[in-house]
Scaffold this motif. Structure first.
Motif, mmCIF file in Angstrom:
data_model
loop_
_atom_site.group_PDB
_atom_site.id
_atom_site.type_symbol
_atom_site.label_atom_id
_atom_site.label_comp_id
_atom_site.label_asym_id
_atom_site.label_seq_id
_atom_site.Cartn_x
_atom_site.Cartn_y
_atom_site.Cartn_z
ATOM 1 N N LEU A 229 0.818 -1.216 0.000
ATOM 2 C CA LEU A 229 0.000 0.000 0.000
ATOM 3 C C LEU A 229 0.850 1.263 0.000
ATOM 4 N N PHE A 230 2.079 1.166 0.492
ATOM 5 C CA PHE A 230 2.961 2.330 0.591
ATOM 6 C C PHE A 230 4.014 2.358 -0.518
ATOM 7 N N ALA A 231 4.139 1.266 -1.269
ATOM 8 C CA ALA A 231 5.238 1.129 -2.228
ATOM 9 C C ALA A 231 5.010 1.986 -3.467
ATOM 10 N N ALA A 232 6.084 2.607 -3.952
ATOM 11 C CA ALA A 232 6.010 3.451 -5.142
ATOM 12 C C ALA A 232 6.792 2.884 -6.318
ATOM 13 N N GLY A 233 7.588 1.845 -6.116
ATOM 14 C CA GLY A 233 8.456 1.339 -7.163
ATOM 15 C C GLY A 233 7.725 0.542 -8.227
ATOM 16 N N ASP A 234 8.342 0.488 -9.418
ATOM 17 C CA ASP A 234 7.809 -0.334 -10.514
ATOM 18 C C ASP A 234 8.113 -1.813 -10.284
ATOM 19 N N ILE A 235 9.217 -2.085 -9.580
ATOM 20 C CA ILE A 235 9.604 -3.449 -9.231
ATOM 21 C C ILE A 235 9.526 -3.590 -7.711
ATOM 22 N N ILE A 236 8.844 -4.635 -7.252
ATOM 23 C CA ILE A 236 8.730 -4.900 -5.823
ATOM 24 C C ILE A 236 9.716 -6.012 -5.465
ATOM 25 N N VAL A 237 10.622 -5.713 -4.552
ATOM 26 C CA VAL A 237 11.606 -6.685 -4.079
ATOM 27 C C VAL A 237 11.263 -7.030 -2.632
ATOM 28 N N THR A 238 11.224 -8.314 -2.324
ATOM 29 C CA THR A 238 10.970 -8.734 -0.941
ATOM 30 C C THR A 238 12.252 -9.316 -0.350
ATOM 31 N N VAL A 239 12.553 -8.920 0.887
ATOM 32 C CA VAL A 239 13.745 -9.401 1.594
ATOM 33 C C VAL A 239 13.340 -9.763 3.006
ATOM 34 N N ASP A 240 13.691 -10.959 3.447
ATOM 35 C CA ASP A 240 13.401 -11.351 4.823
ATOM 36 C C ASP A 240 14.282 -10.570 5.792
ATOM 37 N N ALA A 241 13.771 -10.365 6.990
ATOM 38 C CA ALA A 241 14.449 -9.516 7.959
ATOM 39 C C ALA A 241 15.672 -10.165 8.592
ATOM 40 N N ASP A 242 15.949 -11.422 8.254
ATOM 41 C CA ASP A 242 17.164 -12.052 8.776
ATOM 42 C C ASP A 242 18.177 -12.302 7.659
ATOM 43 N N SER A 243 18.001 -11.617 6.512
ATOM 44 C CA SER A 243 18.851 -11.857 5.344
ATOM 45 C C SER A 243 19.720 -10.654 5.032
ATOM 46 N N ILE A 244 20.840 -10.922 4.390
ATOM 47 C CA ILE A 244 21.780 -9.870 3.990
ATOM 48 C C ILE A 244 22.019 -10.012 2.490
ATOM 49 N N VAL A 245 21.704 -8.974 1.729
ATOM 50 C CA VAL A 245 21.860 -9.049 0.276
ATOM 51 C C VAL A 245 23.285 -8.683 -0.121
ATOM 52 N N ASP A 246 23.773 -9.328 -1.164
ATOM 53 C CA ASP A 246 25.078 -9.014 -1.724
ATOM 54 C C ASP A 246 25.060 -7.609 -2.330
ATOM 55 N N ARG A 247 26.212 -6.996 -2.433
ATOM 56 C CA ARG A 247 26.275 -5.602 -2.911
ATOM 57 C C ARG A 247 25.657 -5.428 -4.297
ATOM 58 N N ASP A 248 25.843 -6.392 -5.189
ATOM 59 C CA ASP A 248 25.315 -6.274 -6.548
ATOM 60 C C ASP A 248 23.995 -7.009 -6.737
ATOM 61 N N ALA A 249 23.402 -7.487 -5.656
ATOM 62 C CA ALA A 249 22.204 -8.323 -5.768
ATOM 63 C C ALA A 249 21.030 -7.576 -6.398
ATOM 64 N N LEU A 250 20.815 -6.339 -6.014
ATOM 65 C CA LEU A 250 19.656 -5.604 -6.535
ATOM 66 C C LEU A 250 19.781 -5.364 -8.032
ATOM 67 N N LYS A 251 20.989 -5.058 -8.501
ATOM 68 C CA LYS A 251 21.188 -4.874 -9.947
ATOM 69 C C LYS A 251 20.910 -6.167 -10.701
#
Length: 549
Positions: A229-251
Motif C-alpha cells: 500500500l505504501f510502495a512506489a516502485g515499478d519493481i517490488i523486491v521482498t527481503v526477509d528480515a534475517d537476510s543480507i543481500v550481496d552488494r550487486d544483488a539488486l542490480k
C-alpha cells in the motif's frame, strides 16, 4: 594479390578465431565433472540384468518422446496441447508397467517397482536436470546483464520480532550498489513485541530512502500486502528480515525484467552464512544441489516454481494482477509464484545472491521444515488444477510432474528401500548393500561437485555428500510424510518458528545501527486511507523466513 583468392583465407581465419573464442569460453572443469559420471553409470549398467536394462531403456524412450513432444507443442503447436499431456503420460506409464510385467522384465512387487523408479529417477535427474543446469551455466549467465538505467524499486522487509537482525538487513540494502534515487526501502513491523520497530525506525530517521510502517500482527502475507500500500516502485523486491543481500544483488535481480517483458518474477541464489555446524553445512549442500541447481534447470523454460522470500522480485503490475499474497498456505512465496506462473508470466532466476541464517539445531530445522513442507503440500493442493490443465505449458508438462514425484513418491520410496537394505544386511548381503551405497553416493557426490563448481561454493561441503544419501535424507523424508498426513487430516495448521541464533545466545553488536535523529522509539507511520488486508493469523504464527524450497 587477387582479392578473390584472399577472401576465403580471411574468412577461414575469422572462423578459426571464432572457434577458438568459443572453446575458451567453455567452462571445462564443469564439463569434466559432469562427464565423469559416465564411470559409475557404466558400472551400474554392467551389473544390471538384460531385462532391467530393457525396462529402463523403454521408459527412457517414453520419457524422451514426452519431453520432445512437450517442447514441440509448447513452442510450435499449442493447438495440440491436449494431446499426450500429463494425463496421457500417466496412462502411458501405467501401460508401460503392465507391458514390462507381462514381458517378464519386472517382478510385480512394491520393492521391484521402487527399485526401478529410483534407478530411472537418478538417470533422469542427472542426464536431464543436471545437464540443463550445466548448459545454463555455460551460456545462461550472460543472458541478463545489469545495465542502466535501473528501474525504480521498492524493497519490502516484513519483520516480526527481528531485533538485532532487521538493522543489518536494512544496512546491507543501503550499502547495495544501486542508485539511491531509484531505491525505496520499507520495513513493515508486523506487531513485534521486541525493539524491532525502534531498530528499523533508527534507519528511517537517518536515511530518506528508508521508511517504517507498523501494523497489528497478522502474518507475513498480510505484512507484505500492507507494505504494498505504501510502495512506489515499478519493481517490488521482498527481503526477509534475517537476510543480507550481496552488494550487486539488486542490480542482478532487476536485470531480467529489462531483458524480457514476459518475465513476471525473478528468484535469487540463497547462501547460508552461519556454516559452523554439521546441520548448517548439510543445509548449504542441500541448497546447492537441491534448490539452486534445480532452479537453474527450470529457468531454461521460464518455470522457476519458488521465488524465495529471503530475496525475490516481482513486477508491481503482476502482483496487482494476481491480487498479491493470500492467507491460504504457510508458504506465501511458493503460492504467489504459482499465481504468477498461472497468469502466463515467466519466472526466471538471476545471479543475485542473498545470505540467510539457517536453523542451527535439529529441533529448529524440524520446526522450519514443518512449515515449509506443510506449506508445499497446501500450495500444490490449492493449485491442483494446473496438474491436469494442459494450457499451462511447461508448468503443466515438466515442472509439476517432477515436483509431484519429489513430494509424493520419493519420501515413501525412501523407506521401502531402507527396509530392503536392512533386510539385506540381516541376511548377510553386506557387500551388495555397500555396492549400492557407493553407487548412489558417487552420483550425489558428482552432482554436489557440479553444483559447487557452478555456484562457486566451498569444496569442503563435499564431505557431507554421503549424508544426503543416508541420515540427513531420511530425516527430511520422514518429515515430508508427516506433513502430508498433517495437511490431509488437520484443517488448521499454524506457523512453526526456528529460533534466531543471536537472539538466543547474545544480542548482536548494535554499532552498525545509526542513531536516530529525533527519537529512539518514534510513532508508527500513519495508515493510508485504504485499510490493511484481513488478518487471520495469530501472533505466534508470524515469522520472516527463507524460501519454501
Amino acid at each position: 594479390m587477387n582479392p578473390i583468392m584472399v577472401a576465403p583465407v580471411v574468412v577461414g581465419r575469422e572462423r578459426a578465431r571464432f572457434v577458438v573464442r568459443q572453446l575458451q569460453s567453455v567452462k571445462w572443469r564443469s564439463v569434466a565433472l559432469f562427464l565423469s559420471a559416465l564411470v559409475p553409470f557404466w558400472l551400474l549398467i554392467n551389473v544390471m540384468t538384460p531385462e532391467t536394462l530393457y525396462a529402463i531403456g523403454l521408459l527412457g524412450v517414453l520419457l524422451l518422446a514426452y519431453l520432445g513432444w512437450s517442447y514441440y507443442v509448447v513452442e510450435h503447436a499449442p493447438r495440440f496441447r491436449a494431446v499426450f499431456g500429463t494425463r496421457g503420460l500417466a496412462v502411458a506409464v501405467g501401460s508401460y508397467l503392465g507391458l514390462i510385467v507381462w514381458l517378464g522384465w519386472l517382478t510385480p512387487s512394491p520393492l521391484a517397482l521402487v527399485h526401478l523408479g529410483a534407478v530411472v529417477l537418478i538417470f533422469v535427474y542427472y542426464w536431464f536436470i543436471a545437464f540443463i543446469a550445466l548448459f545454463h551455466d555455460q551460456i545462461g549467465r550472460s543472458k541478463y546483464v545489469p545495465n542502466p538505467p535501473y528501474p525504480q524499486i521498492t524493497v519490502l522487509i516484513p519483520a516480526y520480532n527481528e531485533e538485532g537482525y532487521v538493522g543489518r538487513t536494512i544496512q546491507s540494502l543501503l550499502d547495495a550498489n544501486y542508485p539511491a534515487d531509484a531505491l525505496e526501502i520499507i520495513a513493515v513491523d508486523d506487531g513485534s513485541t521486541d525493539d524491532t520497530l525502534a531498530e528499523a525506525s533508527a534507519f528511517a530517521a537517518a536515511s530518506e530512502q528508508v521508511s517504517v510502517v507498523s501494523k497489528a500482527n497478522g502474518g507475513k502475507y498480510s505484512a507484505l500486502n500492507y507494505g504494498l500500500l505504501f510502495a512506489a516502485g515499478d519493481i517490488i523486491v521482498t527481503v526477509d528480515a534475517d537476510s543480507i543481500v550481496d552488494r550487486d544483488a539488486l542490480k542482478h535481480i532487476v536485470a531480467p525484467f529489462a531483458a524480457d517483458d514476459d518475465i513476471g518474477a525473478v528468484a535469487s541464489n540463497v547462501t547460508i552464512w552461519n556454516r559452523d555446524s554439521l546441520i548448517t553445512r548439510c543445509q548449504q549442500l542441500e541448497y546447492t544441489i537441491g534448490v539452486n541447481i534445480y532452479r537453474r534447470a527450470l529457468d531454461y523454460f521460464g518455470i522457476v516454481m519458488v521465488v524465495p522470500g529471503c530475496l525475490g522480485a516481482y513486477r508491481r503490475e503482476v502482483l496487482s494482477e494476481v491480487f498479491a499474497y493470500d492467507p491460504d498456505t504457510l508458504t506465501e512465496d511458493f503460492d504467489v509464484t504459482m499465481k504468477v506462473l498461472r497468469a502466463g508470466y515467466r519466472v526466471s532466476v538471476s545471479d543475485a545472491r542473498v545470505y540467510t541464517e539457517a536453523p542451527a539445531t535439529w529441533g529448529d530445522l524440524y520446526r522450519q521444515r514443518l512449515r515449509w513442507y506443510r506449506g508445499n503440500y497446501m500450495t500444490i493442493i490449492k493449485h491442483w488444477s494446473v496438474v491436469t490443465d494442459s494450457s499451462y505449458g511447461y508448468l503443466n508438462r515438466i515442472a509439476l510432474p517432477f515436483r509431484l514425484v519429489e513430494m509424493f513418491f520419493l519420501p515413501f520410496a525412501s523407506f521401502v528401500v531402507l527396509a530392503y537394505i536392512l533386510w539385506l544386511i540381516a541376511a548377510g548381503h553386506v557387500l551388495t548393500v555397500f555396492a549400492v551405497f557407493v553407487f548412489f553416493t558417487s552420483i550425489v557426490f558428482l552432482i554436489a561437485a557440479l553444483g559447487i563448481q557452478i555456484e562457486g561454493e566451498d569444496w569442503r561441503l563435499l564431505v557431507y555428500a554421503p549424508l544426503l544419501v543416508v541420515g540427513y535424507k531420511q530425516f527430511h523424508d520422514a518429515l515430508n510424510v508427516k506433513c502430508l498426513f498433517d495437511v490431509l487430516t488437520s484443517p488448521e495448521l499454524g506457523w512453526t518458528r526456528a529460533a534466531r541464533i543471536e537472539q538466543v545466545v547474545e544480542a548482536p553488536d548494535a554499532g552498525a545501527i545509526p542513531e536516530p535523529a529525533v527519537s529512539a522509539s518514534p510513532s508508527p507511520a500513519p495508515t493510508p486511507e485504504a485499510g490493511p488486508p484481513t488478518e487471520t493469523e495469530t501472533e505466534s504464527e508470524t515469522v520472516a523466513d527463507t524460501d519454501s524450497k
